[in-house]
Design an enzyme around this catalytic site. Structure first.
Site, PDB file in Angstrom:
ATOM      1  N   GLY A  19      44.646  18.393  85.033  1.00 22.80           N
ATOM      2  CA  GLY A  19      45.252  18.233  83.876  1.00 22.80           C
ATOM      3  C   GLY A  19      46.611  17.231  83.221  1.00 22.80           C
ATOM      4  N   THR A  20      47.043  18.162  83.604  1.00 20.85           N
ATOM      5  CA  THR A  20      48.690  17.547  83.444  1.00 20.85           C
ATOM      6  C   THR A  20      48.782  15.705  83.522  1.00 20.85           C
ATOM      7  OG1 THR A  20      49.428  19.665  83.276  1.00 20.85           O
ATOM      8  CG2 THR A  20      51.151  17.574  83.515  1.00 20.85           C
ATOM      9  N   ASN A  71      44.221  26.620  74.537  1.00 19.52           N
ATOM     10  CA  ASN A  71      43.889  27.077  75.398  1.00 19.52           C
ATOM     11  C   ASN A  71      44.533  28.516  74.928  1.00 19.52           C
ATOM     12  OD1 ASN A  71      46.345  25.289  75.251  1.00 19.52           O
ATOM     13  ND2 ASN A  71      47.712  26.689  76.275  1.00 19.52           N
ATOM     14  N   CYS A 122      51.795  28.459  80.448  1.00 15.38           N
ATOM     15  CA  CYS A 122      53.878  27.698  80.715  1.00 15.38           C
ATOM     16  C   CYS A 122      54.615  28.231  80.217  1.00 15.38           C
ATOM     17  CB  CYS A 122      53.061  26.385  80.306  1.00 15.38           C
ATOM     18  SG  CYS A 122      51.595  25.858  81.187  1.00 15.38           S
TER      19      CYS A 122
HETATM   20  C1  LIG Z   1      44.323  22.480  77.528  1.00 20.05           C
HETATM   21  C2  LIG Z   1      45.095  22.266  78.560  1.00 20.05           C
HETATM   22  N1  LIG Z   1      45.784  21.560  79.277  1.00 20.05           N
HETATM   23  C3  LIG Z   1      46.354  20.872  80.128  1.00 20.05           C
HETATM   24  C4  LIG Z   1      46.790  21.923  81.252  1.00 20.05           C
HETATM   25  C5  LIG Z   1      47.454  21.228  82.255  1.00 20.05           C
HETATM   26  O1  LIG Z   1      46.547  21.607  83.297  1.00 20.05           O
HETATM   27  P1  LIG Z   1      47.051  21.412  84.889  1.00 20.05           P
HETATM   28  O2  LIG Z   1      47.505  23.206  85.081  1.00 20.05           O
HETATM   29  O3  LIG Z   1      45.207  21.101  85.825  1.00 20.05           O
HETATM   30  O4  LIG Z   1      47.956  20.855  84.896  1.00 20.05           O
HETATM   31  C6  LIG Z   1      46.316  23.129  80.339  1.00 20.05           C
HETATM   32  C7  LIG Z   1      46.298  23.865  81.430  1.00 20.05           C
HETATM   33  O5  LIG Z   1      47.235  24.813  81.872  1.00 20.05           O
HETATM   34  C8  LIG Z   1      45.097  23.867  79.294  1.00 20.05           C
HETATM   35  O6  LIG Z   1      45.276  24.141  79.421  1.00 20.05           O
END
Ligand SMILES: Cc1ncc(COP(=O)(O)O)c(C=O)c1O
Ligand SMILES: Cc1ncc(COP(=O)(O)O)c(C=O)c1O
Lengths: 387, 124, 387, 124
Positions: free
Chosen positions: A69-70, A149, A323
């Site tokens: 996601g990042t 989140n 995070c």
């Molecule tokens: C809303 C949201 N966007 C992005 C991310 C990032 O995704 P990833 O953990 O796959 O890097 C997260 C979770 O950490 C999230 O909750």
């Protein structure tokens, strides 16, 4: 162990692991290779692409695999801006985005872009009117998450995106917390870009995707071979892609039933906590929210100390966002909702998932009030007793 | 992330609570920053006979408060004043770098309570 | 099936898969989480970091996990340049780099940087003197691969990097083809940055790392949470990281023995082909080369047609680089070595690995001469017979 | 990536080789680009009686050459001239986009060989 931090990450579904397994040792080919083993891997990832596209109402060619996601959020934002920077230098996002969005905008500000961070109301909701007013002729990108989140609040993406659409502005939504939880139809939402991550819906870590509406310009951020239609280079993570495909398939079939089950558990939890612990609050309880998320504010007690005490009892939750747990700042989301710092420090997030049971929730209801009581005794603030 | 000792002091904090009619009280920290510590001292002939605390804060804040009260009990106020934040952290087998500020809170709590004691003494 | 394309990708070692498995469903925590499950995952990745650091003679804090070799190369180059662009705008690389390096430099050229692409000699080797002469006061980065993926030629990184070091220029090496194959000691090599990718040494796809020497400035390319000491955000791909750690451990123990075995097979293959097929050539046969790689030029026959015929016989090889097989251009590496286009089109790469056997090589020696004979019969060029 | 038909024509190419004293020869492509095709025709009263080819090139180049010879055999030169590259590709159940240029080679090969035939006829 009672795991109640599904918004941070989820265990892989057993069927996901089974689907992935053959791709480590047997079907291990490089999808770029022309021979059988390569084409077998290629077909596996193309089938996944098709499956994910179908699930969100997109076309196969509109799905770009990323490492999570990042990366999908970074690619969406930087990729759009690099492609469009000649058209303007104003960007719009919200003050409650995930760090993988916010930090990108903050670095873009340093590079000379102007960024508007839209406020939210007390319940963490964005107002389309506010967006409307902040749009300028120089606006080239709007990025608003579909669900937060921390609070679970679902934003009115359709209304927000339609404002962008009428002005021809690219609209991105971070759907990391909604993919696999609620139905997503990109055409309905009217977005140009949408990010997701497999480990939030029972798929593996290290894989995600970006939906890129056909015709939307995007400059690649990782360059090299001709992978992913030249939008994202690098040997494809075949097992993880297949795993994300399986997770999507499972969500397509079981999402509705799981939602009902988990929502009932979440509501039991909230009602139980509200009726046994004084001076607590469920954030955004009245707003449209994800069925699995419950962000609780506990007066006079700090979040991490609740988290650790729950951990001692084998109950795993988060204090705000996973995070930011390492940082000292209270949740930027709660601050954006207008809570003062001292209140925001007392947050604890329960996020449920399909493997939770009613017994587990009862266990939490048993244990958590005692923890709050204990910590309030240690606290120099208001000495209210737990019922 | 936390040492066994930190977890022990967090889980079973020593010397929690108020002292009635304390000889010195120090309140440090700020709820805005997420940690507040109140240190209560019972002092006889410049020796700390009892120390208690109340803390709002994270695991490290509670554990360092607890350890600080342990460290100063039985010490003279001169000795207690020389206890540095590092000493508190070391007594807990270390703290994660992001949490070192909590040990500063403990050091400041001790000093503030002793200042309060000295101030009161002067006023008598 | 006879797999002879280990430079494109390798199957996971069985022990790697076993090491990864618990991290999908049981130890599935998010390493950012403070509770037990999170810290368990965190410890697992930190142990891997330690293990990889030890293997290459680095410190734990100098290892940044990435989603693979392509991302590591992109991060090394863009990250350095963004951090140092005020110091100069001249960059040096070679004409035989992997696309994940070349394409980044090409895009930087479009952004106004000056890039020198160093030539190689007929055998694909770089000359330190040539590098020395191309260094300018404005040079801020030199990036040279340690071994070429197509020819297997090993470049004199130590000599090249020492030139950079005396002038205080950041030196990056793409070690994707050497990691796990030959001993790497970063201090010995004298490099500031080194990229690697697990799927090239029996680890999983979708994970790699960048070694970043302490004190070397680097601007993150993927922003978000505080992961990887703020050099690379995103929830860590825990199972894959653990798998890469296991692959590193296995390499540390078994590399030497495997090298001998595979080198013998490779030499048998080359001798056999040279003695049965007229008008073929082993590229860079006399140069220092990876023990497993054999790039063959076959006159009057095009590479893909050999590849497909071998595939019909269950033998899987590459025609030049896996990544370029989809394109129509002949290998840029062969062109850089001075081969004319029509010769370069006739290349076929055998790259061996630890699971190959002597029987498999015999099988290739049986089959391949017949394929060349058949294709030469179809070809309008020189009608030489196979012995 | 290739259809079954492409693979079949590549694996067992039809009409490989030269024709002695051909009525028309077309050589197209360029070794620099990685594909060269030579098309040989035997023509009687403007009907293609036989067609053969030699090709240096990738799988698609060989398969399209083979298919092209099959397509034109028995056709009049007028009919053969109208065979487009798309027709060759379709007869093979399609080609990957990056390989469409090979079908162009086949079309050009046919045309070049017919031109050669017409040229020779004129000169007679
Ligand atoms: C809303 C949201 N966007 C992005 C991310 C990032 O995704 P990833 O953990 O796959 O890097 C997260 C979770 O950490 C999230 O909750
Ligand atoms: C020399 C070299 N560098 C970089 C890469 C890219 O690594 P990855 O496949 O992990 O993206 C490869 C392989 O594809 C390679 O051979």
């Amino acid at each position: 162990m009672i795991y109640l931090d599904y918004n941070a990450t989820t265990p892989c579904d057993k069927r996901v692991v089974e689907a992935m397994l053959p791709f480590f040792q047997e079907k291990f080919g490089n999808p770029s290779s022309l021979y059988y083993l390569g084409q077998e891997a290629k077909n596996a990832i193309e089938e996944t692409r098709e499956r994910i596209a179908r699930f969100i109402g997109a076309r196969k060619e509109e799905i770009i695999f990323t490492s999570g996601g990042t990366e999908a959020n970074n690619l969406a934002i930087r990729g759009t801006i690099e492609a469009l920077k000649k058209k303007g230098n104003h960007l719009i996002t919200s003050s409650i985005e995930h760090h993988s969005v916010l930090k990108v905008f903050q670095s873009l500000e340093k590079e000379g872009f102007e960024v508007t961070y839209l406020p939210v109301n007390d319940a963490g909701q964005l107002d389309p009117d506010t967006l409307q007013k902040s749009i300028r002729p120089s606006t080239i990108l709007i990025s608003i998450m579909q669900a937060n989140n921390e609070t679970g609040v679902i934003e009115p993406i359709k209304e927000l995106a339609s404002l962008a659409q009428t002005k021809g502005i690219v609209f991105h939504t971070d759907a990391v917390q909604t993919m696999g939880k609620i139905p997503i139809k990109v055409k309905d939402l009217g977005v140009s870009l949408l990010s997701a991550s497999a480990h939030k819906f029972y798929g593996p870590k290290g894989i995600g995707f970006l939906y890129l509406r056909k015709g939307t310009p995007l400059s690649p951020q990782i360059r090299g071979g001709e992978h992913e239609r030249r939008k994202r280079a690098g040997t494809e993570n075949v097992p993880a892609i297949v795993g994300m495909g399986k997770a999507t398939e499972i969500a397509a079939g079981e999402m509705e039933a799981e939602t009902k089950k988990v929502e009932t558990l979440r509501n039991t939890l909230e009602e139980g906590l509200l009726s046994t612990i004084p001076e607590i609050e469920v954030v955004s309880q009245k707003a449209p929210r994800l069925f699995n998320t419950s962000l609780i504010l506990v007066k006079d007690v700090e979040g991490e100390s609740m988290l650790l005490n729950l951990d001692f009892e084998g109950i795993e939750v988060s204090s705000g966002s996973a995070c930011t747990s390492g940082s000292l700042e209270p949740s930027h989301v709660l601050l954006a909702c207008g809570y003062p710092h001292e209140i925001a420090h007392g947050s604890i997030r329960f996020s449920l998932g399909k493997f939770n049971t009613a017994e587990e929730i009862n266990q939490v209801l048993e244990v958590f009030p005692k923890i709050v009581e204990k910590l309030r005794k240690i606290s120099p603030f208001g000495k209210s007793e737990v019922h | 992330m936390y040492s066994e000792k930190v977890l022990d002091h967090f889980r079973n904090p020593r010397n929690v609570g108020k002292i009635e009619n304390p000889d010195g009280v120090g309140k440090v920290g700020n709820p805005v920053c997420g940690d507040v510590m109140v240190m209560y001292l019972k002092i006889k002939e410049d020796v700390i006979e009892d120390a208690r605390f109340e803390t709002f804060g994270c695991g490290a804040a509670i554990a360092t408060s607890s350890m600080a009260t342990e460290l100063i009990k039985g010490k003279t106020i001169e000795e207690a004043r020389q206890i540095s934040n590092n000493a508190v952290a070391e007594a807990l087998d270390g703290l994660p770098p992001v949490k070192m500020h909590c040990s500063v809170l403990a050091e400041e709590g001790i000093k503030a309570a002793i200042e309060d004691y000295l101030q009161k003494k002067k006023e008598q």
